[in-house]
Design a protein around this motif. Structure first.
Motif, PDB file in Angstrom:
ATOM      1  N   ASN A   1      -4.047  56.877  72.944  1.00  0.00           N
ATOM      2  CA  ASN A   1      -4.720  55.595  73.128  1.00  0.00           C
ATOM      3  C   ASN A   1      -3.777  54.484  73.580  1.00  0.00           C
ATOM      4  OD1 ASN A   1      -7.159  56.680  72.277  1.00  0.00           O
ATOM      5  ND2 ASN A   1      -6.724  56.252  70.133  1.00  0.00           N
ATOM      6  N   LEU A   2      -2.550  54.821  73.891  1.00  0.00           N
ATOM      7  CA  LEU A   2      -1.572  53.800  74.272  1.00  0.00           C
ATOM      8  C   LEU A   2      -1.493  53.671  75.793  1.00  0.00           C
ATOM      9  CD1 LEU A   2       1.317  54.541  71.765  1.00  0.00           C
ATOM     10  CD2 LEU A   2      -0.512  52.849  71.587  1.00  0.00           C
ATOM     11  N   TRP A   3      -1.491  52.418  76.266  1.00  0.00           N
ATOM     12  CA  TRP A   3      -1.403  52.112  77.693  1.00  0.00           C
ATOM     13  C   TRP A   3      -0.260  51.127  77.927  1.00  0.00           C
ATOM     14  CZ3 TRP A   3      -4.922  54.207  81.284  1.00  0.00           C
ATOM     15  CH2 TRP A   3      -5.996  54.926  80.717  1.00  0.00           C
ATOM     16  N   ARG A   4       0.425  51.310  79.015  1.00  0.00           N
ATOM     17  CA  ARG A   4       1.522  50.411  79.382  1.00  0.00           C
ATOM     18  C   ARG A   4       1.025  49.422  80.443  1.00  0.00           C
ATOM     19  NH1 ARG A   4       4.523  53.852  81.274  1.00  0.00           N
ATOM     20  NH2 ARG A   4       4.468  53.471  83.525  1.00  0.00           N
ATOM     21  N   LEU A   5       1.361  48.157  80.300  1.00  0.00           N
ATOM     22  CA  LEU A   5       0.928  47.116  81.227  1.00  0.00           C
ATOM     23  C   LEU A   5       1.999  46.868  82.287  1.00  0.00           C
ATOM     24  CD1 LEU A   5      -1.198  44.781  81.747  1.00  0.00           C
ATOM     25  CD2 LEU A   5       0.411  43.327  80.520  1.00  0.00           C
ATOM     26  N   GLU A   6       1.597  46.879  83.555  1.00  0.00           N
ATOM     27  CA  GLU A   6       2.512  46.577  84.658  1.00  0.00           C
ATOM     28  C   GLU A   6       1.955  45.405  85.460  1.00  0.00           C
ATOM     29  OE1 GLU A   6       2.969  50.052  87.036  1.00  0.00           O
ATOM     30  OE2 GLU A   6       4.177  51.130  85.548  1.00  0.00           O
ATOM     31  N   ILE A   7       2.750  44.339  85.593  1.00  0.00           N
ATOM     32  CA  ILE A   7       2.343  43.191  86.405  1.00  0.00           C
ATOM     33  C   ILE A   7       2.715  43.481  87.852  1.00  0.00           C
ATOM     34  CG2 ILE A   7       2.590  40.709  86.760  1.00  0.00           C
ATOM     35  CD1 ILE A   7       3.329  40.440  83.828  1.00  0.00           C
TER      36      ILE A   7
END
Length: 608
Positions: free
Chosen positions: A303-309
């Motif tokens: 359930n973990l997601w990494r955020l990329e701008i």
């Protein structure tokens, strides 16, 4: 007129502003729904002023045709013939009498060609004079206006640029000119034909975006940042909300791509109708995405997601409301959260499918998201959160979003927007235009049978196609003869013939042939810009035949008599079609079929 933002696929905004100017001059307040063809106008619609500018443009095209043929150094008689054909062509009359933009487009197309010919003729005897600069600058202005009316205007712009490039190439070989003089010539052409059109084109959008500053029904196709720059709508919702997104923020997420329709990311209590699987329900090449939360136990790694701008301008990791475009990358599988564009079945309420794309490389709007609404929550920790983040700046997208950013997005949306591709009753193919094997019924009187049809003068249309074929065959013959060092024409007559063909035959080709590559729904009026160039070519070919192919005075007399008879027949057909051009006469079904030449021809064939 109501200053509400709108977006359609009809082209850049200058054409709309031309019609709006007519409405403004007539005191139109914009309170009329243009949602049904044939609806009667209310008393507040100034029909006369709304039709004024298209009608004026159509009328001015007649003397411009005369001037163009003169500037090509053909006789006054040939110029008068071109003007007469423009005057009596029924399709051009019909199109210019209504609130339509083709007549305005044709006006600027002809103005661009006329201005360039004036400039080219000034080049021979008074380069860099005031008139030389005026006509060169007006050429660039007219080209920009043509493109600003409709994207079809770029065809004539390319034609003028091509002819200008050939003439500039000849200047490079002129050894009577100094290097400085040649450089000044090239610089002047670059400024007038490239820089000025670009600046004016941007100006059209600048004025357009100033005028339509209010939120409207077309907002949703634009990005969140663009919507927030409009008055009302999203701007009213997001006004004053915090700029920086942080842990604990409550946000709404929207997909940047927005196709086939705008998409906001959300979840609810309804589940997939099967046991959880790896493959997405409608996109088996992608992963299924589902939500899971249990406050009593720690979250599993799935359930973990990494955020990329994606669009950050510096190394700082600041996630900004509306302005930041982000991607969500699944930690375990490195799949990217993506909008597939497919609609779920009824069990998914026809909502858009969200998947995990494993092989996503590079930037694509379907994998990019942005925050629209943002708050720090309604709990008692809100004040502490805001204090911790040092009172973050509030969103003011109207200042952060530059004109060039709004122009680029609006331009791209206009080019990418596709209208309904369903077949229309009056749609036609480019091949049907040349033979006039189609027409468009524009108006039918609600009580009588008076009506208006877009129907061309068959004599002019067929003769124009014949003149084009004659020009091509004669040019090929002359080229073959010149290859064998046989010069049938004097050099000045040959150059005049070539320039006339480049502008007239070339104008027909660039305004007609590209439609064979288009997938959009096409109509007869798309052919009218190409038709005007055919009309210009027709008297040119007639004079050339009379001057260079008729060897004796008797032959010239016979040919002149035939030309007069032909013009008389064209005038007769134009007058015969008057009831369908002006809609000023009640017609029976039999009279209507008799006026529509294709129906009459079909009846005649069936009888025999």
């Amino acid at each position: 007129m109501k200053q509400i933002f709108f977006l359609d696929d009809s082209g850049p905004p200058f054409g709309h502003m031309v019609l709006a100017l007519g409405g403004y001059l007539g005191g139109f307040d914009g309170n009329f729904l243009w949602n049904r063809i044939g609806a009667e106008y209310s008393s507040n619609v100034p029909v006369w002023s709304l039709r004024l500018l298209p009608a004026l443009a159509g009328a001015l095209s007649v003397p411009m045709a005369y001037q163009i043929v003169l500037e090509l150094h053909f006789s006054h008689c040939a110029a008068m013939g071109a003007a007469l054909l423009m005057l009596i062509e029924n399709a051009l009359i019909t199109q210019s009498r209504l609130m339509l933009l083709e007549s305005v487009l044709i006006f600027f197309n002809l103005l661009a060609v006329l201005s360039y010919l004036k400039f080219f003729n000034c080049q021979k005897h008074s380069p860099f004079s005031l008139s030389w600069w005026f006509w060169l600058t007006l050429t660039g202005v007219a080209c920009s206006c043509a493109v600003g009316i409709k994207y079809m205007g770029v065809f004539t712009y390319v034609l003028v640029l091509g002819v200008a490039a050939v003439h500039a190439w000849h200047l490079l070989g002129d050894q009577t000119l100094s290097n400085v003089c040649v450089f000044c010539h090239l610089l002047a052409r670059a400024v007038a034909l490239l820089v000025i059109p670009v600046v004016l084109y941007l100006l059209f959008f600048y004025v357009h975006l100033i005028l339509v500053f209010r939120s409207g029904p077309h907002d949703q196709i634009m990005s969140s940042a663009f919507q927030a720059s409009l008055e009302g709508g999203l701007a009213r919702i997001t006004q004053g909300q915090p700029l920086e997104v942080a842990f604990g923020s409550q946000v709404t997420l929207r997909n940047v791509f927005g196709k086939p329709v705008p998409c906001w990311l959300h979840s609810h209590q309804d589940t997939y109708p099967m046991m959880h699987d790896v493959a997405a329900p409608l996109s088996p090449h992608s992963q299924e995405v589902s939500c899971y939360i249990d406050y009593n136990i720690s979250m599993p790694a799935q359930n973990l997601w990494r955020l990329e701008i994606v669009n950050r301008g510096s190394d700082t990791d600041v996630w900004k409301t509306i302005l930041s475009e982000v991607r969500f990358v699944h930690v375990n599988t490195s799949a990217v959260l993506k909008l597939s564009g497919a609609h779920l079945p009824d069990w998914g309420y026809r909502q858009l499918e969200i998947v995990g794309e494993k092989l996503s490389r590079g930037y694509h709007g379907s994998t990019v998201w942005n925050v629209e609404e943002h708050r720090y929550g309604a709990s008692q920790e809100q004040r502490e959160r805001e204090r911790e983040l040092h009172s973050p700046a509030q969103v003011d997208v109207s200042r952060n979003l530059s004109f060039m950013a709004r122009f680029s997005e609006l331009q791209w949306r206009m080019l990418a927007l596709r209208s309904d591709d369903s077949e229309h009753k009056y749609s036609s193919s480019p091949l049907e235009w040349v033979t006039l094997d189609t027409n468009i019924a524009y108006w039918l009187h609600p009580r009588t049978s008076a009506q208006i049809h877009l129907l061309g003068n068959i004599v002019i249309w067929v003769s124009g196609s014949l003149a084009l074929a004659i020009y091509a065959l004669l040019s090929l013959w002359y080229l073959l003869r010149r290859r064998r060092n046989v010069h049938d024409l004097p050099q000045d007559a040959w150059l005049r013939w070539v320039l006339a063909g480049a502008l007239c035959a070339g104008g027909w080709a660039v305004n007609y042939l590209p439609f064979f590559l288009m997938e959009k729904t096409l109509f007869l009026y798309h052919y009218l810009p190409a038709l005007t160039f055919q009309i210009l070519l027709l008297p040119v070919v007639l004079q050339h035949i009379s001057d260079h192919l008729c060897r004796s005075q008797l032959q010239r007399s016979i040919f002149s008599a035939l030309v007069v008879a032909w013009y008389s027949s064209a005038c007769h057909v134009s007058n015969t079609l008057r009831p369908l051009t002006y809609g000023d006469k009640s017609l029976s079904p039999h009279e209507l079929k008799a006026l529509r030449w294709k129906d009459s021809w079909d009846i005649l064939i069936r009888k025999h």
